[in-house]
Design a protein around this motif. Structure first.
Motif, PDB file in Angstrom:
ATOM      1  N   THR A  64       0.845  -1.192   0.000  1.00 41.87           N
ATOM      2  CA  THR A  64       0.000   0.000   0.000  1.00 41.87           C
ATOM      3  C   THR A  64       0.881   1.242   0.000  1.00 41.87           C
ATOM      4  N   GLY A  65       0.251   2.382  -0.248  1.00 39.52           N
ATOM      5  CA  GLY A  65       0.985   3.635  -0.127  1.00 39.52           C
ATOM      6  C   GLY A  65       1.091   4.442  -1.401  1.00 39.52           C
ATOM      7  N   GLY A  66       0.601   3.936  -2.510  1.00 39.55           N
ATOM      8  CA  GLY A  66       0.683   4.695  -3.748  1.00 39.55           C
ATOM      9  C   GLY A  66      -0.489   4.390  -4.652  1.00 39.55           C
ATOM     10  N   PRO A  67      -0.805   5.314  -5.534  1.00 35.99           N
ATOM     11  CA  PRO A  67      -1.942   5.102  -6.434  1.00 35.99           C
ATOM     12  C   PRO A  67      -1.698   3.962  -7.419  1.00 35.99           C
ATOM     13  N   ASN A  68      -2.765   3.297  -7.775  1.00 39.23           N
ATOM     14  CA  ASN A  68      -2.799   2.248  -8.806  1.00 39.23           C
ATOM     15  C   ASN A  68      -2.120   0.942  -8.430  1.00 39.23           C
ATOM     16  N   ARG A  69      -1.598   0.823  -7.235  1.00 41.23           N
ATOM     17  CA  ARG A  69      -0.964  -0.431  -6.826  1.00 41.23           C
ATOM     18  C   ARG A  69      -2.004  -1.535  -6.655  1.00 41.23           C
ATOM     19  N   ILE A  70      -3.050  -1.260  -5.887  1.00 39.10           N
ATOM     20  CA  ILE A  70      -4.080  -2.275  -5.642  1.00 39.10           C
ATOM     21  C   ILE A  70      -4.808  -2.632  -6.938  1.00 39.10           C
ATOM     22  N   PRO A  71      -5.212  -1.655  -7.760  1.00 34.21           N
ATOM     23  CA  PRO A  71      -5.818  -2.027  -9.043  1.00 34.21           C
ATOM     24  C   PRO A  71      -4.895  -2.897  -9.900  1.00 34.21           C
ATOM     25  N   ARG A  72      -3.586  -2.644  -9.859  1.00 33.05           N
ATOM     26  CA  ARG A  72      -2.652  -3.486 -10.627  1.00 33.05           C
ATOM     27  C   ARG A  72      -2.652  -4.905 -10.074  1.00 33.05           C
ATOM     28  N   GLY A  73      -2.637  -5.061  -8.764  1.00 36.60           N
ATOM     29  CA  GLY A  73      -2.680  -6.396  -8.170  1.00 36.60           C
ATOM     30  C   GLY A  73      -3.947  -7.133  -8.543  1.00 36.60           C
ATOM     31  N   LEU A  74      -5.071  -6.437  -8.526  1.00 32.43           N
ATOM     32  CA  LEU A  74      -6.344  -7.065  -8.909  1.00 32.43           C
ATOM     33  C   LEU A  74      -6.347  -7.444 -10.386  1.00 32.43           C
ATOM     34  N   GLU A  75      -5.720  -6.635 -11.205  1.00 34.13           N
ATOM     35  CA  GLU A  75      -5.594  -6.958 -12.637  1.00 34.13           C
ATOM     36  C   GLU A  75      -4.793  -8.248 -12.832  1.00 34.13           C
ATOM     37  N   VAL A  76      -3.725  -8.403 -12.064  1.00 34.55           N
ATOM     38  CA  VAL A  76      -2.915  -9.622 -12.120  1.00 34.55           C
ATOM     39  C   VAL A  76      -3.771 -10.839 -11.767  1.00 34.55           C
ATOM     40  N   LEU A  77      -4.591 -10.708 -10.708  1.00 32.15           N
ATOM     41  CA  LEU A  77      -5.499 -11.800 -10.324  1.00 32.15           C
ATOM     42  C   LEU A  77      -6.505 -12.087 -11.428  1.00 32.15           C
ATOM     43  N   ASP A  78      -7.151 -11.045 -11.926  1.00 30.68           N
ATOM     44  CA  ASP A  78      -8.188 -11.201 -12.953  1.00 30.68           C
ATOM     45  C   ASP A  78      -7.646 -11.831 -14.227  1.00 30.68           C
ATOM     46  N   ASP A  79      -6.400 -11.512 -14.557  1.00 32.11           N
ATOM     47  CA  ASP A  79      -5.782 -12.057 -15.777  1.00 32.11           C
ATOM     48  C   ASP A  79      -5.225 -13.469 -15.577  1.00 32.11           C
ATOM     49  N   GLY A  80      -5.316 -13.988 -14.352  1.00 24.49           N
ATOM     50  CA  GLY A  80      -4.869 -15.348 -14.075  1.00 24.49           C
ATOM     51  C   GLY A  80      -3.368 -15.511 -13.912  1.00 24.49           C
ATOM     52  N   VAL A  91       9.358 -11.703  -8.717  1.00 22.50           N
ATOM     53  CA  VAL A  91       9.491 -10.903  -9.930  1.00 22.50           C
ATOM     54  C   VAL A  91       8.928  -9.514  -9.684  1.00 22.50           C
ATOM     55  N   LYS A  92       9.456  -8.542 -10.397  1.00 31.86           N
ATOM     56  CA  LYS A  92       9.033  -7.157 -10.256  1.00 31.86           C
ATOM     57  C   LYS A  92       7.892  -6.853 -11.215  1.00 31.86           C
ATOM     58  N   ASP A  93       6.881  -6.166 -10.696  1.00 24.09           N
ATOM     59  CA  ASP A  93       5.755  -5.721 -11.512  1.00 24.09           C
ATOM     60  C   ASP A  93       5.433  -4.292 -11.059  1.00 24.09           C
ATOM     61  N   ALA A  94       6.122  -3.341 -11.663  1.00 24.63           N
ATOM     62  CA  ALA A  94       6.046  -1.952 -11.208  1.00 24.63           C
ATOM     63  C   ALA A  94       4.856  -1.210 -11.791  1.00 24.63           C
ATOM     64  N   VAL A  95       4.315  -0.332 -10.989  1.00 25.89           N
ATOM     65  CA  VAL A  95       3.253   0.575 -11.426  1.00 25.89           C
ATOM     66  C   VAL A  95       3.945   1.847 -11.913  1.00 25.89           C
ATOM     67  N   ARG A  96       3.689   2.205 -13.148  1.00 29.14           N
ATOM     68  CA  ARG A  96       4.315   3.394 -13.737  1.00 29.14           C
ATOM     69  C   ARG A  96       3.816   4.660 -13.050  1.00 29.14           C
ATOM     70  N   SER A  97       4.709   5.627 -12.940  1.00 27.54           N
ATOM     71  CA  SER A  97       4.349   6.907 -12.328  1.00 27.54           C
ATOM     72  C   SER A  97       5.145   8.020 -12.998  1.00 27.54           C
ATOM     73  N   GLN A  98       4.865   9.206 -12.587  1.00 27.57           N
ATOM     74  CA  GLN A  98       5.598  10.398 -13.032  1.00 27.57           C
ATOM     75  C   GLN A  98       6.179  11.065 -11.778  1.00 27.57           C
ATOM     76  N   PRO A  99       7.207  10.452 -11.182  1.00 27.70           N
ATOM     77  CA  PRO A  99       7.696  10.984  -9.911  1.00 27.70           C
ATOM     78  C   PRO A  99       8.399  12.328 -10.081  1.00 27.70           C
ATOM     79  N   GLU A 100       8.256  13.154  -9.073  1.00 25.80           N
ATOM     80  CA  GLU A 100       8.979  14.417  -9.039  1.00 25.80           C
ATOM     81  C   GLU A 100      10.426  14.141  -8.668  1.00 25.80           C
TER      82      GLU A 100
END
Length: 179
Positions: free
Chosen positions: A40-56, A145-154
């Motif tokens: 937790t702690g950043g946007p789109n992390r949980i939706p990405r995890g759920l996408e991984v589950l949904d995609d099998g 394995v790494k599965d990063a959520v893309r961002s536009q960090p300052e």
């Protein structure tokens, strides 16, 4: 001679920061694992995890660092997780308060469930340190394995995270400093 040494240290630091900033990891395409670990702690992390589950690409998802006030039903409603999926495939972890405790909490969950592989999902700028901490905490033989959520960090975010990564690596070499 001391000035040359200090100049070399500063140059290595700057080059290391540049390498860190321009080589941020990307989302992983394909590749199945037993589980997906979401910090937790950043946007789109949980939706990405759920996408991984949904995609099998993973059978179960562990969300580390959930606020103690958040109930599973509230989580399910906020992220539109069906009750059946929440029951079978999503577990919330409430113990972690930082990256190091995320690692311990995730490792315990992996061990308790006899999983041998996992995707780590966090924001791209956070991945290097998070992945390193999690890999160190995992039981032997676990493949990550790494599965990063893309961002536009300052620039400030990158600078702070790079320094946290360096501090983490230094303290890893000196266990007595890790408190």
């Amino acid at each position: 001679m001391i000035l040359r040494f200090l100049a070399a240290v500063v140059l290595v630091y700057i080059l290391g920061f540049l390498a860190f900033a321009v080589t941020l990891p990307r989302p992983m395409a394909g590749g199945a694992t037993d589980a997906v670990i979401v910090l937790t702690g950043g946007p789109n992390r949980i939706p990405r995890g759920l996408e991984v589950l949904d995609d099998g690409f993973a059978r179960e998802m562990f969300v580390s660092g959930v606020d103690r006030e958040v109930k599973p039903q509230e989580f399910a409603e906020e992220f539109d997780v069906p009750a059946r999926q929440m029951e079978c495939c999503v577990e919330l972890g409430y113990l972690a308060v930082d990256t190091r405790s995320n690692a311990g909490e995730a490792a315990q969950w992996m061990n308790d469930n006899d999983f041998t592989s996992a995707r780590v999902v966090t924001t791209d700028w956070h991945m290097a340190r998070a992945f390193s901490e999690i890999a160190e905490a995992m039981p032997p033989g676990v493949r990550l394995v790494k599965d990063a959520v893309r961002s536009q960090p300052e620039l400030g975010t990158l600078f702070l995270e790079y320094n946290k990564l360096l501090a983490s690596e230094v303290t890893r070499g000196f266990p007595s400093l890790r408190a």
